[in-house]
Design a protein around this motif. Structure first.
Motif, short mmCIF file in Angstrom:
data_model
loop_
_atom_site.label_atom_id
_atom_site.label_comp_id
_atom_site.label_asym_id
_atom_site.label_seq_id
_atom_site.Cartn_x
_atom_site.Cartn_y
_atom_site.Cartn_z
N GLU A 30 -8.92 12.84 -7.88
CA GLU A 30 -8.94 12.73 -6.40
C GLU A 30 -9.20 11.30 -5.93
N GLY A 31 -9.93 10.53 -6.77
CA GLY A 31 -10.27 9.16 -6.38
C GLY A 31 -9.04 8.31 -6.09
N ALA A 32 -7.89 8.70 -6.71
CA ALA A 32 -6.66 7.91 -6.52
C ALA A 32 -6.22 7.89 -5.07
N THR A 33 -6.75 8.82 -4.26
CA THR A 33 -6.33 8.82 -2.84
C THR A 33 -6.86 7.56 -2.12
N SER A 34 -7.85 6.90 -2.76
CA SER A 34 -8.38 5.69 -2.10
C SER A 34 -7.38 4.55 -2.11
N ILE A 35 -6.30 4.67 -2.91
CA ILE A 35 -5.29 3.61 -2.85
C ILE A 35 -4.04 4.10 -2.09
N ALA A 36 -4.22 5.22 -1.38
CA ALA A 36 -3.08 5.77 -0.63
C ALA A 36 -2.53 4.75 0.37
N TRP A 37 -3.41 3.90 0.89
CA TRP A 37 -2.96 2.91 1.88
C TRP A 37 -1.86 2.02 1.33
N GLY A 39 0.50 2.87 -0.79
CA GLY A 39 1.75 3.62 -0.66
C GLY A 39 2.23 3.60 0.78
N ASP A 40 1.26 3.70 1.69
CA ASP A 40 1.57 3.71 3.11
C ASP A 40 2.17 2.38 3.55
N VAL A 41 1.61 1.30 3.01
CA VAL A 41 2.12 -0.03 3.34
C VAL A 41 3.60 -0.12 2.95
N PHE A 42 3.90 0.37 1.76
CA PHE A 42 5.27 0.31 1.25
C PHE A 42 6.20 1.15 2.13
N ILE A 43 5.79 2.37 2.43
CA ILE A 43 6.65 3.24 3.23
C ILE A 43 6.86 2.65 4.63
N ARG A 44 5.79 2.09 5.20
CA ARG A 44 5.92 1.48 6.53
C ARG A 44 6.88 0.29 6.49
N LEU A 45 6.80 -0.49 5.40
CA LEU A 45 7.68 -1.65 5.29
C LEU A 45 9.15 -1.23 5.23
N ILE A 46 9.43 -0.21 4.41
CA ILE A 46 10.86 0.16 4.33
C ILE A 46 11.32 0.88 5.59
N ARG A 47 10.45 1.64 6.19
CA ARG A 47 10.85 2.30 7.45
C ARG A 47 11.10 1.25 8.53
N PRO A 189 7.28 -1.58 -6.53
CA PRO A 189 6.55 -1.12 -7.71
C PRO A 189 5.11 -0.72 -7.38
N PHE A 190 4.46 -1.49 -6.50
CA PHE A 190 3.05 -1.21 -6.17
C PHE A 190 2.94 0.04 -5.29
N GLY A 191 3.88 0.14 -4.34
CA GLY A 191 3.88 1.31 -3.46
C GLY A 191 4.11 2.58 -4.26
N VAL A 192 5.10 2.51 -5.17
CA VAL A 192 5.42 3.67 -6.00
C VAL A 192 4.21 4.06 -6.86
N PHE A 193 3.56 3.05 -7.39
CA PHE A 193 2.36 3.29 -8.22
C PHE A 193 1.32 4.09 -7.43
N LEU A 195 1.68 5.86 -4.63
CA LEU A 195 2.16 7.19 -4.19
C LEU A 195 2.06 8.20 -5.33
N ILE A 196 2.50 7.78 -6.51
CA ILE A 196 2.50 8.70 -7.65
C ILE A 196 1.07 8.98 -8.13
N ALA A 197 0.24 7.94 -8.17
CA ALA A 197 -1.15 8.15 -8.61
C ALA A 197 -1.83 9.16 -7.70
N GLY A 198 -1.62 9.01 -6.38
CA GLY A 198 -2.23 9.93 -5.42
C GLY A 198 -1.74 11.35 -5.64
N MET A 199 -0.45 11.49 -5.92
CA MET A 199 0.09 12.84 -6.08
C MET A 199 -0.41 13.52 -7.34
N VAL A 200 -0.42 12.76 -8.42
CA VAL A 200 -0.90 13.31 -9.69
C VAL A 200 -2.41 13.59 -9.57
N GLY A 201 -3.13 12.65 -8.95
CA GLY A 201 -4.58 12.78 -8.84
C GLY A 201 -5.02 14.00 -8.07
#
Ligand code: ASP
Length: 413
Positions: A30-37, A39-47, A189-193, A195-201
């Protein structure tokens, strides 16, 4: 080390970080959600890039066609291919669901979920024409943006010499937006990292094991569709090496997998189309934005399977007429689904009602599927994006907007 990093092709960097994300998510939980931001940065950039990119590249792409008649044949071919591939997706989905019986004996429990009102689906045709193009751009209304951009491009093209300065402006603008897309992709690469860590976590992937037959049907359907339909388009229709196509599409597939959104992936889809698959701007900038909005092969596979799954779970007998009804409504749902995570799940009511599943039962199905929708969504979004790229490759080749040398060369991204 920095040098090696930048020398490594982008898809390899994304892939590496994706695997690292799985490992970190597994260990960190669950701790991986602390780097969710991140992933958010990446998604916001591409959007952020999507609207200006589509607008300027589509206008300049239309101008580059140089002949208004070409617009008609490009449009007809694109729509024909989009509808054709969706039809195949539905057939594959329904056949697998009929064969594997994922819903037989399933207890849907009592976890119902509120659903949005879908009664307006299909009545939105007129809304494709924006009453205020600036508002459409500001609100990111993709079909309205596409409509206006095509008209604007055609207008500039028909104006001839007097329109030249504005044509040059859009041409330069599209180069600039593609450059920005490349810069943004360095964050991928960082955004994907993250996003995936949060999902698996948070255990998103492990939840899949509880509904194995459904998962097997969806995963199998998606893979078969890519191999059989997209692979055949390359090999038999276009006489191109299918392996090269999948290699070239890889960067966009990985981003689709991590973001679950074909619309967020669009800038990457356009850039791999041009850089790896040799699809020239007029086609890449028109066929791909349209595809990301209306062409969803993976979604069609999924929705078809879930409809049969629900019928089996509720003991509803499906005859040929019902299958045809499912197929037709699934086509509309896959067109109407927004290109964002879990979108199709919430449009399920449209398909389920044609086989007599009422609103309360639909809410049960959606509530049941919701906890593990994300990993399935990741996969269907990959198929959606691959489908757009395969159609764009075909249309580019037929319209003579294709650079075969680029397609056959090793991918650069
Ligand atoms: N997430 C999918 C996409 O953006 C849509 C869906 O099937 O939910 O392509």
């Amino acid at each position: 080390m920095l040098k090696t990093w930048f020398e490594t092709t982008l898809w390899k960097r994304i892939m590496g970080m994706l695997v690292l994300g799985i490992i970190v998510g597994q260990i960190w939980g669950e701790g991986a959600t602390s780097i969710a931001w991140l992933g958010d940065v990446f998604i916001r950039l591409i959007r952020m890039v999507v609207v200006p990119l589509v607008f300027v590249t589509l206008v300049s792409g239309i101008i580059a066609m140089g002949d208004p008649k070409k617009l008609g044949s490009l449009g007809a071919r694109t729509m024909g291919m989009y509808i054709g591939t969706t039809a195949f997706a539905i057939v594959i989905g329904l056949s697998l669901a009929a064969l594997l019986q994922p819903g037989a004996g399933v207890d849907l429990g009592s976890t119902s979920r509120d659903l949005p009102d879908t009664s307006t689906l299909g009545s939105g045709i007129a809304s494709i024409i924006p009453t205020n193009p600036i508002a459409a751009l500001a609100q990111g209304k993709m079909l309205a943006i596409i409509f206006f951009s095509i008209l604007l491009g055609a207008g500039i093209m028909l104006t001839g010499a007097k329109g030249k300065p504005i044509a040059t402006l859009f041409d330069a603008g599209s180069e600039v937006m593609l450059k920005i897309t490349h810069l943004v992709m360095e964050v991928a690469p960082f955004g994907v990292f993250a996003l995936i860590a949060g999902m698996v976590g948070t255990g998103g992937i492990t939840k899949l094991f509880s509904v194995m037959p459904l998962v097997v049907a969806v995963v199998g359907g998606c893979i078969l569709h890519m191999l059989i339909v997209h692979g055949s388009i390359m090999k038999f229709i276009l006489k191109l090496p299918a392996g090269r196509f999948f290699q070239g599409a890889r960067g966009a597939q990985l981003v689709a997998f991590s973001t679950s959104s074909s619309s967020a992936t669009l800038p990457v889809t356009i850039s791999v189309a041009e850089d790896n698959l040799g699809i020239k701007t007029p086609v890449a900038s028109s066929v791909l934005p349209l595809g990301s909005t209306i062409n969803m092969d993976g979604t069609a596979v999924y929705v078809g399977i879930v409809a049969v799954f629900a019928a089996q779970a509720f003991g509803i007998h499906l005859g040929l007429a019902e299958y045809v009804m499912i197929a037709l409504s699934t086509t509309f749902v896959s067109i109407g689904t927004a290109a964002v995570p879990s979108a199709s799940l919430f449009l399920m009511a449209t398909v389920l009602q044609v086989i007599g599943v009422d609103a309360a039962q639909t809410a049960l199905v959606v509530g049941f599927l919701f906890p593990f929708d994300r990993p399935l969504d990741m996969l269907r979004t990959v198929v959606n994006v691959t489908g757009d790229l395969s159609v764009a490759t075909a249309v580019a080749k037929w319209e003579d907007e294709f650079n075969e040398d680029v397609f056959r060369a090793a991918p650069t991204e």
